[in-house]
Enzyme design. Structure first.
Site, PDB file in Angstrom:
ATOM      1  N   TRP A 137       0.837  -1.207   0.000  1.00 38.14           N
ATOM      2  CA  TRP A 137       0.000   0.000   0.000  1.00 38.14           C
ATOM      3  C   TRP A 137       0.870   1.254   0.000  1.00 38.14           C
ATOM      4  O   TRP A 137       0.387   2.351  -0.281  1.00 38.14           O
ATOM      5  CB  TRP A 137      -0.969   0.009   1.191  1.00 38.14           C
ATOM      6  CG  TRP A 137      -0.333   0.286   2.542  1.00 38.14           C
ATOM      7  CD1 TRP A 137       0.700  -0.390   3.111  1.00 38.14           C
ATOM      8  CD2 TRP A 137      -0.695   1.322   3.479  1.00 38.14           C
ATOM      9  NE1 TRP A 137       1.003   0.138   4.352  1.00 38.14           N
ATOM     10  CE2 TRP A 137       0.166   1.194   4.609  1.00 38.14           C
ATOM     11  CE3 TRP A 137      -1.635   2.335   3.496  1.00 38.14           C
ATOM     12  CZ2 TRP A 137       0.093   2.037   5.721  1.00 38.14           C
ATOM     13  CZ3 TRP A 137      -1.702   3.165   4.610  1.00 38.14           C
ATOM     14  CH2 TRP A 137      -0.856   3.024   5.697  1.00 38.14           C
TER      15      TRP A 137
ATOM     16  N   GLU B 273       0.976  -2.033  12.991  1.00 40.55           N
ATOM     17  CA  GLU B 273       1.067  -3.499  13.026  1.00 40.55           C
ATOM     18  C   GLU B 273       1.465  -4.024  14.395  1.00 40.55           C
ATOM     19  O   GLU B 273       1.603  -5.236  14.574  1.00 40.55           O
ATOM     20  CB  GLU B 273       2.060  -3.973  11.954  1.00 40.55           C
ATOM     21  CG  GLU B 273       1.541  -3.739  10.552  1.00 40.55           C
ATOM     22  CD  GLU B 273       2.548  -4.091   9.466  1.00 40.55           C
ATOM     23  OE1 GLU B 273       3.748  -4.225   9.787  1.00 40.55           O
ATOM     24  OE2 GLU B 273       2.130  -4.212   8.301  1.00 40.55           O
TER      25      GLU B 273
HETATM   26  C1  BGC Z   1       4.843  -1.276   7.536  1.00 46.83           C
HETATM   27  C2  BGC Z   1       3.798  -1.357   6.449  1.00 46.83           C
HETATM   28  C3  BGC Z   1       4.489  -1.244   5.109  1.00 46.83           C
HETATM   29  C4  BGC Z   1       5.606  -2.261   4.978  1.00 46.83           C
HETATM   30  C5  BGC Z   1       6.412  -2.070   3.714  1.00 46.83           C
HETATM   31  C6  BGC Z   1       5.890  -2.352   7.315  1.00 46.83           C
HETATM   32  O1  BGC Z   1       6.890  -2.257   8.287  1.00 46.83           O
HETATM   33  O2  BGC Z   1       4.248  -1.472   8.797  1.00 46.83           O
HETATM   34  O3  BGC Z   1       2.869  -0.301   6.599  1.00 46.83           O
HETATM   35  O4  BGC Z   1       3.559  -1.422   4.097  1.00 46.83           O
HETATM   36  O5  BGC Z   1       6.491  -2.153   6.059  1.00 46.83           O
HETATM   37  O6  BGC Z   1       7.002  -0.805   3.690  1.00 46.83           O
END
Ligand code: BGC
Length: 765
Positions: free
Chosen positions: A357, A487
């Protein structure tokens, strides 16, 4: 954090040999041209610690998924950008001793990434174990004018001896990915040719049968003349090279020019690969290194003219923003709508080179403002082309009507296998809808909606309709079991951001439908028929919008990140002992999940996207609550905070956040740049300056600026393309100067007042 890069306006400079930071430098000094990328590995053999990386855009491998407990719905594979043929290799042996910097005494080592002209330059003196000293001067680039071409000028000068030397230019396809799940090699040999003038090596990948044909030619000069040397061909499996033997004379420079073409079956049929590659190689070889470099530098000069940001009074910030812009332009040139932007671009294997995203949420604004309109449009079309796969993905998870785009993808299929992300991080659908809005609002290209955009919006809305459920207890629609952008919380109910972006998607889809019905009914009707869209669906969407549940904390008058967030022990990052940071390297996952600490902007991400719908006080209250609880352990986090802090006129906070994003890789803030640079967050750095300090927004299709300038900057300026105009904004301590550099007369707003500026005229406020 590590500060070893010298500050300079246009160059990234490393002085002194730092073998302990070799992987870090290999990432930072990477070069690329949208078609391929190359980590800053040395040309000559190196037995020290290193991560070899030569990547071809869009060439990947579907590595079988490895998980302990297989859950239904998991994708079968994890896609990986492939470490491809090592095309830079040049081995050097002097009187039987191999040049290997890990075994030499290295002096005057200097590595420079020249961002203005787009090349990597390395100079050093190596004392070999037998005490012979040589000076090395190596320059290389991947061409911005012939996308398949990589060129190297490699020079050796003996400083204290005459001696016999073997110089071996080679192509080596016997490479592997360090992140291979089963330690497997992904390439097999198809064809090779070798002669004293050059070589061809064609490989194909297992499973997907991508072919990569690499071709090389070389010239060897001594004292400026063609050298006298003998050539001995070497062939091994997946390897072609040639030992060029000659005598080196003290103080005389010997130069090898290596010309390489890398062409893949993504662009040419199997039969075309070699003839096409040969003619391209001949063309590049005939032009020669210097002329090719001149063309390449001119192409960079054009890019800089359109995308540079100049900062006066703060060299470190200046260097950082240019580094970010440079890496973005190296990663994605937008000519190929099948390509996208991986979080690490071409600078490492991590994140598999896949699309996240990040593209829609962070990268799109940079390309909208600095590139031709077809380039951001291509980024959107990429998702349009994956719509059928997104519908299959939703169906696989039990939603037969709508589309759920994958969290991570190469070709439209999901290829990420952590359940809390794959199944639950569904907010990604919202960013894809927001990108359609962002693009149309910025460009005014409403045809995009007719041809592609509305179809995507309808399928996304259908997914949200299926994914919400009506809670009798709350008398509202709720969204259960999700992971928000943060996350560090999984399987939560009613993540504010997810609920908000879901409902906003429905609102925007209805708005587009209504406008298209009024303005272009036939186009709407044909889409309605194609998708069998029913009035009852629209009615249901309106009901969801009206009755969506949003968690709030009434006492503080803020939006709540998710149900139950306040049950957690509330602590602030500033009260944590610094030794705990980054949390993801020091705490158990369980402890992280139970804590209130937030990985990245979550509620604030929503307030950033929808900032025109909220007043400043609402933004301030939420910012003041969430920012102190955020650890910014995603590189995507500081930029959103920088923009909101600038909007709230908190210059100090905005500047601190800006530095965190801008120098993230140069100063290795998160201690993970050795895996590759954070390319997608670099677009966030650009946003921090243009949307943050420049306060640039397009509100109801009008360009608006609300600038603030950090205290230690004398001025800053940037250019943006907007609807056929090239606008230059310069912000000093006491003036805002906007120049309409070319295009039609334009009306725009500065600090809430409208100004009309004729073409090639400027206003000063
Ligand atoms: C982030 C995500 C992101 C991904 C790739 C993760 O550490 O939490 O939002 O899409 O990295 O950059």
């Amino acid at each position: 954090m590590k500060q070893y890069i010298k500050t300079d306006e246009w160059n990234i400079i490393e002085e002194g040999f730092h073998p302990e930071d070799q992987r870090l430098s290999e990432s930072i000094f990477s070069i690329g041209n949208g078609h391929m990328g190359q980590r800053a590995n040395f040309e000559e053999a190196y037995s020290g610690d290193s991560l070899q990386g030569s990547y071809m855009a869009g060439v990947y491998y579907t590595d079988k998924t490895k998980v302990g407990w297989w859950k239904n719905g998991y994708p079968e594979y994890f896609a990986k950008v492939l470490n491809a043929t090592n095309w830079i290799g040049i081995n050097i042996v002097i009187d039987g001793e191999s040049l290997d910097l890990a075994k030499c005494q290295v002096k005057e080592f200097r590595r420079v990434l020249n961002m203005k002209e787009g090349f990597l330059h390395r100079t050093l003196i190596a004392r070999l174990p037998g005490q012979k000293e040589i000076r090395i001067d190596a320059k290389r680039f991947v061409s911005m004018t012939v996308k398949e071409a990589g060129l190297i000028r490699y020079s050796i000068t003996p400083l204290n001896f005459d001696g016999e030397c073997i110089i071996t230019p080679y192509l080596d396809g016997d490479v592997k990915n360090t992140d291979s799940n089963y330690d497997e090699k992904f390439w097999t040999e198809v064809h090779k040719e070798n002669s004293a003038e050059g070589a061809v090596l064609t490989l194909k990948t297992k499973k997907l049968n991508f072919r990569l044909c690499s071709l090389m030619k070389y010239d060897l000069l001594q004292g400026g003349e063609k050298s006298q040397h003998t050539a001995e061909l070497i062939e091994k499996e997946k390897y072609v090279g040639c030992n060029l033997r000659l005598t080196l004379k003290q103080s005389e420079e010997t130069v090898l020019y290596k010309y390489v073409i890398n062409v893949t079956s993504r662009d040419k049929t199997e039969d075309e690969l070699i003839p096409y590659g040969k003619s391209r190689l001949e063309e590049v070889y005939q032009k020669g290194f210097d002329a090719m470099l001149r063309e390449h530098s001119a192409a960079w000069s054009k890019k800089w003219n359109e995308s540079d940001i100049a900062i006066e009074g703060d060299m470190s910030a200046q260097q950082a923003i240019r580094f970010n812009i440079f890496q973005l332009n190296q990663t994605y040139t937008g000519e190929d709508e099948r390509l996208n932007i991986g979080p690490k671009g071409f600078t490492g294997e991590k994140y598999g080179g896949s699309t996240y995203w990040d593209t829609e949420a962070y990268c799109l604004p940079f390309y909208l403002s600095t590139a031709d309109q077809k380039i951001p449009r291509n980024l959107l079309i990429y998702r349009y082309k994956h719509l059928e796969k997104a519908k299959e993905n939703a169906a696989k998870l039990g939603f037969p009507k709508g589309a759920l785009y994958p969290m991570v993808t190469m070709n439209g299929e999901e290829c990420h296998n952590e359940w809390e992300i794959t199944f639950e991080e569904i907010h990604r659908n919202g960013a894809i809808a927001y990108a359609v809005y962002n693009y149309v609002n910025y460009t005014g290209d409403r045809d995009y909606l007719k041809e592609y955009g509305l179809e995507v919006l309808i399928e996304l809305s259908r997914f949200w309709e299926e994914r919400v459920n009506f809670s009798k207890a709350r008398n509202s629609y709720v969204i259960l079991g999700v992971t928000g952008p943060n996350e560090y919380e999984n399987n939560v109910n009613n993540n504010w951001y997810t609920n908000r972006i879901a409902s906003w998607t429905l609102e925007y889809t209805l708005e587009v439908i209504n406008r298209m019905k009024a303005d272009s009914y036939p186009a709407y009707k044909s889409l309605e028929d194609k998708l069998s869209l029913k009035e009852t669906e629209l009615v249901k969407w309106m009901d969801i919008i009206k009755h969506m549940y949003y968690p709030v904390d009434e006492e503080r008058d803020i939006f709540l990140q998710q149900d139950g967030y306040l049950d957690k022990e509330q602590c602030l990052v500033r009260d944590l002992d610094k030794q705990n940071l980054p949390l993801n390297q020091h705490w158990s996952w369980d402890r992280i999940l139970r804590s209130c600490f937030i990985k990245q902007a979550d509620v604030l991400q929503g307030l950033y996207f929808l900032q025109d719908k909220y007043d400043l006080d609402t933004i301030r209250r939420n910012f003041n609550f969430y920012e102190p609880r955020t650890v910014h352990e995603s590189s995507l986090s500081p930029c959103i905070h920088a923009i909101l802090a600038a909007k709230l006129k908190d210059k100090e906070k905005a500047y601190g956040m800006y530095l965190k994003t801008a120098r993230l890789d140069l100063d290795n803030y998160n201690n993970d740049t050795e895996d590759g640079c954070h390319i997608t967050s670099m677009a966030g750095t650009w946003m921090s300056v243009v949307e943050g300090f420049g306060g640039m927004r397009v509100v109801e299709e009008k360009l608006c600026f609300h600038p603030v300038i950090p205290d230690n900057w004398k001025s800053f300026s940037f250019r943006i393309k907007f609807r056929g105009n090239l606008i230059k904004a310069t912000i000093t301590k006491d003036a805002v100067i906007i120049k309409n550099e070319n295009g039609q007369k334009i009306t725009l707003s500065v600090n809430g007042t409208d100004y009309t500026i004729d073409s090639e005229k400027a206003i000063q406020i």
